[in-house]
Design a protein around this motif. Structure first.
Motif, PDB file in Angstrom:
ATOM      1  N   ASP A  78      26.647  -0.760  74.796  1.00  0.00           N
ATOM      2  CA  ASP A  78      25.989  -1.325  73.615  1.00  0.00           C
ATOM      3  C   ASP A  78      24.500  -1.011  73.598  1.00  0.00           C
ATOM      4  O   ASP A  78      23.919  -0.761  72.548  1.00  0.00           O
ATOM      5  N   VAL A  79      23.866  -1.024  74.767  1.00  0.00           N
ATOM      6  CA  VAL A  79      22.435  -0.710  74.816  1.00  0.00           C
ATOM      7  C   VAL A  79      22.194   0.745  74.442  1.00  0.00           C
ATOM      8  O   VAL A  79      21.287   1.066  73.658  1.00  0.00           O
ATOM      9  N   LEU A  80      23.000   1.652  74.959  1.00  0.00           N
ATOM     10  CA  LEU A  80      22.826   3.066  74.631  1.00  0.00           C
ATOM     11  C   LEU A  80      23.117   3.338  73.165  1.00  0.00           C
ATOM     12  O   LEU A  80      22.527   4.234  72.555  1.00  0.00           O
ATOM     13  N   ALA A  81      24.020   2.567  72.572  1.00  0.00           N
ATOM     14  CA  ALA A  81      24.355   2.747  71.162  1.00  0.00           C
ATOM     15  C   ALA A  81      23.401   1.999  70.245  1.00  0.00           C
ATOM     16  O   ALA A  81      23.479   2.160  69.025  1.00  0.00           O
ATOM     17  N   GLY A  82      22.517   1.190  70.813  1.00  0.00           N
ATOM     18  CA  GLY A  82      21.594   0.421  69.984  1.00  0.00           C
ATOM     19  C   GLY A  82      22.234  -0.775  69.316  1.00  0.00           C
ATOM     20  O   GLY A  82      21.674  -1.337  68.371  1.00  0.00           O
ATOM     21  N   ALA A  83      23.419  -1.192  69.787  1.00  0.00           N
ATOM     22  CA  ALA A  83      24.116  -2.309  69.170  1.00  0.00           C
ATOM     23  C   ALA A  83      23.708  -3.652  69.755  1.00  0.00           C
ATOM     24  O   ALA A  83      24.002  -4.696  69.182  1.00  0.00           O
ATOM     25  N   ALA A  84      23.052  -3.660  70.909  1.00  0.00           N
ATOM     26  CA  ALA A  84      22.620  -4.901  71.560  1.00  0.00           C
ATOM     27  C   ALA A  84      21.554  -4.529  72.571  1.00  0.00           C
ATOM     28  O   ALA A  84      21.273  -3.359  72.805  1.00  0.00           O
TER      29      ALA A  84
END
Length: 680
Positions: A359-365
């Protein structure tokens, strides 16, 4: 590979890397080679791989979105004897110009996932006739790349010459050495020579004092071959980790952070806080109980005013870390400590600084990014670090600002990452940063059993409350029957743990006691139904794997024309109908690889007699360690179980990261102080 061929390749690699000559001066094939990227080129190159899509995200092109298969490609596949259904994966892999590529080089079909060499050979023979020989350079180059991709599936980032030669010989390549040369010459494969860690270089026998020493004594090297994407990932990761070490300034950190160590909840937690206060890179090894030390670290850092976050591999791990962080942030009166949110963050509660790596790498969280695109953190603690492959680790490190602290924490005994690389193990072995080993053991009989397995001992443990139960079986049919009985009846009745909190773990998907057979039996007992939507019914337990190595276990909530609606941890996920067969399986039973990073109140581990060859210490350690309170072992493996624990620690992956880390940290280390020359 012969000594002459190896010497020739070494000469080629040295000359090409130094820029003195091009590879075509060593090889006679007409195609010019692709130059290996120099460091300056790598700095300017775009990021290697897209960030993983967040869970529940709609698929894009190549991930299940609309794909148009050109009519020309359909006709070519039919002409080559391949099924038309292959059109979509071919288009996804080779692009819209796939028909032209395959017409010129039919063995490009081997790049499509799931296509085997013999299938590509048949396709090529149908298109080329007698021209499709076993030594065709197009075939041999494709096979070299295929073998390296297969090695990547086993976790390797590179391959040794002997392994490549053996694999090529199995596919009837007339001259494996020439095949590797052709692949290097064509730029499809990169060649490396890594200096072996042989200690201080010596010249052999002592020379007389009057004899001049050699100007340069060469250390022994090993030649390796790899694909560009994994080579760049490991080299970028090594450079990034060296950057964190050299840009970190311990004097610039808040004094309150280091001062929190004496008040830490355990000696190991205090040691971890002190290490992170004094270094930009720290490794931390421990079992499930050691996660509380990471929670204490993040809490102490945030209390000192640092922007600190904890990342995990799975949503289940994130929830467990959030609970630990909440407990560490709560004072003795059960009143949450007041914390001011760092700039740019929303502070909704003590569980805020927890997210998954994906999620961090995807910018989702996660913490978000600053104006320069780097993560807005001062300290990042990554749990489940053995699950980090080279590409994900490189993307994460590239996102950290100069001067940030990175703590990689995990259990070194578990199965490694699904992708290529062994980042955590290589980093620990390189000894380039402080390493903290937790002294907090996992509690109870299950913890005692798993700890013994980690050092190669399968011990009998006292289990007065039936925390560990061994259920012997004679064949796979009995193993399936006893497993269903344990999940549906024995464990709930004897221990009060309901079936929904019990997970079955087995060796593989196939076989008479694999996940398919067990899930069919468990569905019939626990949630019978016709499988109205692609074989699933509301209430079915499922394993959702949107990407390799990322599995969430949840239940089917409902289904309609938009897809299968799942409830996984605290997420609601909709899987489109065309993605269901690829990403969703029934999940009452999973493999140990799927279960890595997850944990349940009870686990039933099935060891059928026909799967003993797959048992290793790592597998047993991972499977048994998924149980928090109760472990049942349906045991049909006989002596293979203790033998695997004692003698089969697990296969070491072939990587370059340890060597690259040694080189990067040595190059980045400041030069020793030397006295200034006296002024004349």
């Amino acid at each position: 590979m012969s000594n002459d061929r190896t010497a020739e390749l070494l000469a080629a690699v040295r000359a090409v890397e130094s820029g003195e000559r091009s590879a075509d001066s060593f090889f006679t094939e007409p195609a010019p080679p692709a130059r290996r990227p120099r460091p300056a080129d790598r700095e300017a190159a775009p990021q290697r791989t897209a960030a993983p899509a967040p869970a529940g995200a709609a698929p894009g092109p190549g991930r299940g979105g609309p794909v148009t298969v050109p009519e020309e490609l359909r006709a070519l596949l039919v002409e080559g004897g391949a099924p038309e259904t292959l059109g979509r994966p071919v288009t996804e892999t080779l692009g819209e110009g796939a028909a032209g590529l395959l017409r010129d080089d039919p063995w490009q079909l081997l790049a499509v996932p799931g296509v085997r060499p013999e299938q590509a050979d048949g396709f090529a023979r149908a298109l080329l006739g007698d021209e499709a020989g076993p030594g065709d350079p197009r075939r041999t180059v494709a096979l070299v790349v295929h073998l390296l991709e297969r090695a990547a599936l086993r976790g390797d980032t590179v391959a040794e010459p002997a392994a490549l030669a053996e694999g090529l010989a199995r596919h009837s390549v007339p001259d494996p050495d020439d095949a590797v040369r052709e692949a290097v010459d064509a730029g499809a494969v990169l060649a490396f020579e890594d200096t072996l860690d042989a200690g201080p270089a010596t010249a052999g026998a002592a020379r007389p004092e009057t004899e001049e020493p050699d100007e340069e004594t060469e250390r022994p090297v090993r030649v390796l071959f790899g694909l560009d994407r994994y080579a760049l990932a490991e080299e970028s990761l090594a450079d990034g980790l060296a950057r964190l070490l050299t840009t970190f300034d311990p004097s610039a950190g808040p004094e309150e952070f280091a001062a929190a160590a004496p008040a830490a909840p355990s000696p190991s937690a205090g040691e971890l806080i002190r290490a992170a206060a004094g270094s930009g890179l720290v490794t931390h090894a421990g079992g499930e109980a050691a996660r509380a030390e990471v929670a204490a670290l993040v809490t102490a850092a945030r209390a000192a005013g640092l922007r600190a976050w904890a990342l995990t591999h799975t949503d289940d791990g994130r929830e467990r870390m959030a609970r630990l962080t909440e407990a560490a942030t709560t004072d003795p009166d059960d009143t949450p400590q007041a914390e001011s949110a760092p700039d740019g963050e929303e502070q909704s509660g003590p569980d805020t600084p927890c997210a998954t790596v994906a999620d961090v790498l995807a910018g989702a969280a996660g913490p978000g990014r600053d104006a320069e695109g780097t993560l807005a953190v001062d300290l990042l603690a990554v749990c489940d670090a053995p699950q980090l492959d080279a590409e994900a680790a490189a993307a994460l490190v590239e996102s950290l600002p100069d001067g940030a602290r990175l703590v990689l924490s995990g259990d070194p005994g578990v199965l490694g990452a699904a992708g290529p690389g062994q980042v955590f193990g290589d980093l620990v072995a390189a000894r380039c940063c402080p390493h903290v080993v937790s002294r907090t053991p996992d509690p109870g009989p299950v913890g005692e059993l798993v700890s013994g397995i980690g050092v190669g001992e399968l011990n009998q443990v006292e289990a007065p409350a039936k925390e560990v139960v061994i259920v012997p079986v004679t064949d796979a049919r009995e193993a399936v029957h006893r497993t269903v009985q344990l999940v549906a009846d024995s464990v709930p009745r004897a221990l009060g743990i309901p079936a929904e909190e019990t997970q079955v773990i087995t060796v593989g998907h196939g076989g008479s006691a694999g996940t398919r057979a067990l899930n069919a039996a468990l569905k019939e007992r626990l949630n019978p139904g016709p499988g109205r939507f692609a074989g699933f019914d509301p209430g079915d337990r499922v394993a959702h794997s949107p990407a390799p190595g990322r599995t969430s276990v949840g239940t089917v909530a409902s289904a309609d024309e938009t897809g299968l609606h799942l409830s996984c941890a605290d997420r609601r996920i909709t899987v489109p109908p065309d993605r269901v067969p690829e990403t969703v399986r029934h999940g009452w039973a999973v493999t140990a690889h799927q279960a890595a990073g997850l944990r349940w109140n009870a686990a039933v581990v099935v060891l059928p007699g026909d799967a003993t060859a797959a048992l290793t210490r790592q597998w047993v350690y991972t499977a048994f360690g998924r149980a928090a309170h109760h472990l049942s072992v349906v045991h049909g493996a006989g002596d293979a179980l203790p033998r695997a624990v004692a003698e089969s620690p697990g296969r070491a992956r072939v990587t370059r990261l340890r060597t690259l880390l040694t080189e990067s940290t040595r190059a980045a280390a400041p030069a020793p102080d030397t006295p200034e020359a006296p002024t004349p």
